[in-house]
Design a protein around this motif. Structure first.
Motif, PDB file in Angstrom:
ATOM      1  N   ALA A  93     -39.372  -8.214  16.132  1.00 39.50           N
ATOM      2  CA  ALA A  93     -40.582  -7.410  16.280  1.00 39.50           C
ATOM      3  C   ALA A  93     -41.740  -8.255  16.789  1.00 39.50           C
ATOM      4  O   ALA A  93     -41.947  -9.385  16.337  1.00 39.50           O
ATOM      5  CB  ALA A  93     -40.963  -6.778  14.946  1.00 39.50           C
ATOM      6  N   VAL A  94     -42.500  -7.683  17.731  1.00 41.01           N
ATOM      7  CA  VAL A  94     -43.696  -8.323  18.290  1.00 41.01           C
ATOM      8  C   VAL A  94     -44.919  -7.538  17.836  1.00 41.01           C
ATOM      9  O   VAL A  94     -45.005  -6.328  18.044  1.00 41.01           O
ATOM     10  CB  VAL A  94     -43.627  -8.352  19.826  1.00 41.01           C
ATOM     11  CG1 VAL A  94     -44.941  -8.855  20.407  1.00 41.01           C
ATOM     12  CG2 VAL A  94     -42.476  -9.230  20.288  1.00 41.01           C
ATOM     13  N   PHE A  95     -45.860  -8.232  17.226  1.00 37.59           N
ATOM     14  CA  PHE A  95     -47.093  -7.625  16.723  1.00 37.59           C
ATOM     15  C   PHE A  95     -48.261  -8.089  17.590  1.00 37.59           C
ATOM     16  O   PHE A  95     -48.521  -9.282  17.691  1.00 37.59           O
ATOM     17  CB  PHE A  95     -47.341  -8.024  15.273  1.00 37.59           C
ATOM     18  CG  PHE A  95     -46.334  -7.474  14.303  1.00 37.59           C
ATOM     19  CD1 PHE A  95     -46.631  -6.357  13.543  1.00 37.59           C
ATOM     20  CD2 PHE A  95     -45.086  -8.071  14.150  1.00 37.59           C
ATOM     21  CE1 PHE A  95     -45.715  -5.838  12.645  1.00 37.59           C
ATOM     22  CE2 PHE A  95     -44.157  -7.567  13.252  1.00 37.59           C
ATOM     23  CZ  PHE A  95     -44.474  -6.441  12.506  1.00 37.59           C
ATOM     24  N   ILE A  96     -48.953  -7.129  18.213  1.00 32.72           N
ATOM     25  CA  ILE A  96     -50.098  -7.431  19.063  1.00 32.72           C
ATOM     26  C   ILE A  96     -51.291  -6.621  18.553  1.00 32.72           C
ATOM     27  O   ILE A  96     -51.368  -5.416  18.769  1.00 32.72           O
ATOM     28  CB  ILE A  96     -49.816  -7.071  20.539  1.00 32.72           C
ATOM     29  CG1 ILE A  96     -48.550  -7.790  21.031  1.00 32.72           C
ATOM     30  CG2 ILE A  96     -51.014  -7.426  21.417  1.00 32.72           C
ATOM     31  CD1 ILE A  96     -48.088  -7.329  22.400  1.00 32.72           C
ATOM     32  N   ARG A  97     -52.188  -7.262  17.844  1.00 35.08           N
ATOM     33  CA  ARG A  97     -53.338  -6.577  17.228  1.00 35.08           C
ATOM     34  C   ARG A  97     -52.858  -5.333  16.476  1.00 35.08           C
ATOM     35  O   ARG A  97     -53.455  -4.270  16.547  1.00 35.08           O
ATOM     36  CB  ARG A  97     -54.361  -6.178  18.294  1.00 35.08           C
ATOM     37  CG  ARG A  97     -55.033  -7.323  18.990  1.00 35.08           C
ATOM     38  CD  ARG A  97     -56.001  -6.838  20.059  1.00 35.08           C
ATOM     39  NE  ARG A  97     -57.055  -6.020  19.461  1.00 35.08           N
ATOM     40  CZ  ARG A  97     -57.668  -5.017  20.099  1.00 35.08           C
ATOM     41  NH1 ARG A  97     -57.314  -4.685  21.323  1.00 35.08           N
ATOM     42  NH2 ARG A  97     -58.623  -4.350  19.505  1.00 35.08           N
ATOM     43  N   GLY A  98     -51.754  -5.477  15.773  1.00 36.49           N
ATOM     44  CA  GLY A  98     -51.098  -4.319  15.184  1.00 36.49           C
ATOM     45  C   GLY A  98     -51.776  -3.814  13.921  1.00 36.49           C
ATOM     46  O   GLY A  98     -52.470  -4.539  13.219  1.00 36.49           O
ATOM     47  N   PRO A  99     -51.547  -2.540  13.619  1.00 39.19           N
ATOM     48  CA  PRO A  99     -52.001  -1.981  12.346  1.00 39.19           C
ATOM     49  C   PRO A  99     -50.986  -2.289  11.255  1.00 39.19           C
ATOM     50  O   PRO A  99     -49.871  -2.744  11.528  1.00 39.19           O
ATOM     51  CB  PRO A  99     -52.031  -0.472  12.644  1.00 39.19           C
ATOM     52  CG  PRO A  99     -50.892  -0.285  13.599  1.00 39.19           C
ATOM     53  CD  PRO A  99     -50.869  -1.534  14.459  1.00 39.19           C
ATOM     54  N   VAL A 100     -51.353  -2.018  10.029  1.00 38.40           N
ATOM     55  CA  VAL A 100     -50.430  -2.136   8.911  1.00 38.40           C
ATOM     56  C   VAL A 100     -50.551  -0.885   8.056  1.00 38.40           C
ATOM     57  O   VAL A 100     -51.631  -0.279   7.965  1.00 38.40           O
ATOM     58  CB  VAL A 100     -50.707  -3.410   8.076  1.00 38.40           C
ATOM     59  CG1 VAL A 100     -51.988  -3.285   7.264  1.00 38.40           C
ATOM     60  CG2 VAL A 100     -49.525  -3.757   7.185  1.00 38.40           C
ATOM     61  N   VAL A 101     -49.450  -0.486   7.462  1.00 43.47           N
ATOM     62  CA  VAL A 101     -49.451   0.663   6.551  1.00 43.47           C
ATOM     63  C   VAL A 101     -49.840   0.154   5.168  1.00 43.47           C
ATOM     64  O   VAL A 101     -49.068  -0.549   4.516  1.00 43.47           O
ATOM     65  CB  VAL A 101     -48.075   1.343   6.521  1.00 43.47           C
ATOM     66  CG1 VAL A 101     -48.084   2.526   5.550  1.00 43.47           C
ATOM     67  CG2 VAL A 101     -47.671   1.817   7.916  1.00 43.47           C
ATOM     68  N   GLU A 102     -51.045   0.483   4.743  1.00 48.86           N
ATOM     69  CA  GLU A 102     -51.533  -0.040   3.464  1.00 48.86           C
ATOM     70  C   GLU A 102     -50.982   0.726   2.269  1.00 48.86           C
ATOM     71  O   GLU A 102     -50.852   0.167   1.182  1.00 48.86           O
ATOM     72  CB  GLU A 102     -53.061  -0.018   3.437  1.00 48.86           C
ATOM     73  CG  GLU A 102     -53.679  -1.014   4.398  1.00 48.86           C
ATOM     74  CD  GLU A 102     -55.062  -1.445   3.964  1.00 48.86           C
ATOM     75  OE1 GLU A 102     -55.772  -0.636   3.328  1.00 48.86           O
ATOM     76  OE2 GLU A 102     -55.433  -2.590   4.279  1.00 48.86           O
ATOM     77  N   SER A 103     -50.706   2.011   2.445  1.00 47.89           N
ATOM     78  CA  SER A 103     -50.076   2.766   1.371  1.00 47.89           C
ATOM     79  C   SER A 103     -49.263   3.897   1.967  1.00 47.89           C
ATOM     80  O   SER A 103     -49.596   4.429   3.031  1.00 47.89           O
ATOM     81  CB  SER A 103     -51.116   3.310   0.378  1.00 47.89           C
ATOM     82  OG  SER A 103     -51.961   4.262   0.989  1.00 47.89           O
ATOM     83  N   VAL A 104     -48.188   4.239   1.274  1.00 46.76           N
ATOM     84  CA  VAL A 104     -47.261   5.267   1.720  1.00 46.76           C
ATOM     85  C   VAL A 104     -47.261   6.388   0.695  1.00 46.76           C
ATOM     86  O   VAL A 104     -46.981   6.164  -0.485  1.00 46.76           O
ATOM     87  CB  VAL A 104     -45.834   4.696   1.883  1.00 46.76           C
ATOM     88  CG1 VAL A 104     -44.869   5.785   2.332  1.00 46.76           C
ATOM     89  CG2 VAL A 104     -45.838   3.544   2.879  1.00 46.76           C
ATOM     90  N   GLY A 105     -47.595   7.598   1.149  1.00 46.74           N
ATOM     91  CA  GLY A 105     -47.611   8.749   0.263  1.00 46.74           C
ATOM     92  C   GLY A 105     -46.221   9.251  -0.044  1.00 46.74           C
ATOM     93  O   GLY A 105     -45.225   8.787   0.523  1.00 46.74           O
ATOM     94  N   PRO A 106     -46.115  10.226  -0.944  1.00 48.09           N
ATOM     95  CA  PRO A 106     -44.801  10.706  -1.390  1.00 48.09           C
ATOM     96  C   PRO A 106     -43.980  11.383  -0.310  1.00 48.09           C
ATOM     97  O   PRO A 106     -42.753  11.488  -0.442  1.00 48.09           O
ATOM     98  CB  PRO A 106     -45.153  11.686  -2.515  1.00 48.09           C
ATOM     99  CG  PRO A 106     -46.569  12.086  -2.257  1.00 48.09           C
ATOM    100  CD  PRO A 106     -47.225  10.897  -1.652  1.00 48.09           C
ATOM    101  N   ASP A 107     -44.608  11.839   0.768  1.00 48.35           N
ATOM    102  CA  ASP A 107     -43.862  12.537   1.810  1.00 48.35           C
ATOM    103  C   ASP A 107     -43.284  11.602   2.868  1.00 48.35           C
ATOM    104  O   ASP A 107     -42.454  12.022   3.686  1.00 48.35           O
ATOM    105  CB  ASP A 107     -44.761  13.571   2.503  1.00 48.35           C
ATOM    106  CG  ASP A 107     -45.151  14.708   1.585  1.00 48.35           C
ATOM    107  OD1 ASP A 107     -44.356  15.029   0.681  1.00 48.35           O
ATOM    108  OD2 ASP A 107     -46.251  15.264   1.756  1.00 48.35           O
ATOM    109  N   ALA A 108     -43.715  10.341   2.881  1.00 47.35           N
ATOM    110  CA  ALA A 108     -43.264   9.381   3.893  1.00 47.35           C
ATOM    111  C   ALA A 108     -42.335   8.351   3.252  1.00 47.35           C
ATOM    112  O   ALA A 108     -42.334   8.145   2.037  1.00 47.35           O
ATOM    113  CB  ALA A 108     -44.452   8.692   4.539  1.00 47.35           C
ATOM    114  N   THR A 109     -41.552   7.671   4.114  1.00 52.17           N
ATOM    115  CA  THR A 109     -40.570   6.697   3.655  1.00 52.17           C
ATOM    116  C   THR A 109     -40.723   5.396   4.429  1.00 52.17           C
ATOM    117  O   THR A 109     -40.652   5.403   5.668  1.00 52.17           O
ATOM    118  CB  THR A 109     -39.140   7.226   3.861  1.00 52.17           C
ATOM    119  OG1 THR A 109     -38.975   8.454   3.162  1.00 52.17           O
ATOM    120  CG2 THR A 109     -38.110   6.221   3.372  1.00 52.17           C
ATOM    121  N   PRO A 110     -40.918   4.260   3.753  1.00 49.07           N
ATOM    122  CA  PRO A 110     -40.965   2.981   4.465  1.00 49.07           C
ATOM    123  C   PRO A 110     -39.594   2.641   5.047  1.00 49.07           C
ATOM    124  O   PRO A 110     -38.558   2.875   4.411  1.00 49.07           O
ATOM    125  CB  PRO A 110     -41.362   1.979   3.380  1.00 49.07           C
ATOM    126  CG  PRO A 110     -41.884   2.795   2.244  1.00 49.07           C
ATOM    127  CD  PRO A 110     -41.166   4.101   2.313  1.00 49.07           C
TER     128      PRO A 110
END
Length: 216
Positions: free
Chosen positions: A150-167
């Motif tokens: 994976a290449v990260f270029i000024r990338g965002p990060v997922v700070e929290s995941v709600g119950p409807d989403a899956t990491p």
């Protein structure tokens, strides 16, 4: 304002793959289009609401999320995109595309809006400036045993995941960098520029499944 032209990037007259659009307002949309076409998709560049109506799935590329937001509103795409997401259109967002799909943003510029759909909180430019870009290997069990480069270029990060989403993937420090929710998929990084096609293949599986259900 510059007039944007529509383009078709399908793989030829015999092509019978799923119809996938790439949002082509700004960013590295051509890189995504090439990957999708190489995987058998019929690819078109989406810049207008009528073009969105013609696709079975959509990729939102990396770039500058605040510019994409402004252009989506200027070209009348914001509400059609939100409606399509709510109706179940498969959408894959990379980097800025992940920001666009997040329900909640942090460090957004004044007035910046997202499309929403992913039950996550995303921090924009979480990894610093462009000269702090980096590469790493990620474990992504949903894509098999081999790690994803994976290449990260000024990338965002997922700070929290709600119950409807899956990491789907995290860095060694636990920060989530890939997530899915139903027909939606988002990554902080850029598989379209590394020759890593498994995320696109995974997304195309969602597109084909929904197209099959719709046809039935």
């Amino acid at each position: 304002m510059t007039t944007l032209r529509s383009e078709s990037l399908d793989a030829g007259p015999a092509q019978a793959g799923p119809r996938v659009g790439v949002l082509a307002l700004q960013g590295d949309f051509r890189e995504h289009a090439r990957v999708l076409a190489s995987l058998g998709a019929t690819v078109s560049l989406v810049r207008r609401p009528a073009e969105l109506d013609e696709v079975d799935g959509l990729v939102i590329p990396g770039g500058e999320s605040s510019v994409m937001d402004k252009l989506a509103r200027a070209y009348g795409l914001q509400h059609p995109l939100r409606d399509a997401i709510a109706a179940g259109l498969p959408v894959y967002g990379t980097c800025a595309g992940l920001i666009m799909l997040a329900d909640t943003l942090r460090d957004a510029i004044a007035g910046q809006e997202s499309l929403g759909g992913l039950d996550v909180v995303v921090r924009r430019n979480a990894f610093g400036s462009q000269n702090q870009s980096f590469e790493t290997d990620l474990e992504v069990p949903a894509l098999g045993d081999a790690p994803v480069h994976a290449v990260f270029i000024r990338g965002p990060v997922v700070e929290s995941v709600g119950p409807d989403a899956t990491p789907l993937a995290s860095l060694a420090d636990g920060r989530v960098v890939a997530v899915e929710q139903g027909n939606l998929l988002g990554t902080s990084f850029h598989p379209e520029i590394t020759g890593e096609h498994r995320f696109h293949e995974y997304f195309l599986g969602k597109v084909r499944a929904r197209a099959g259900r719709t046809a039935a």
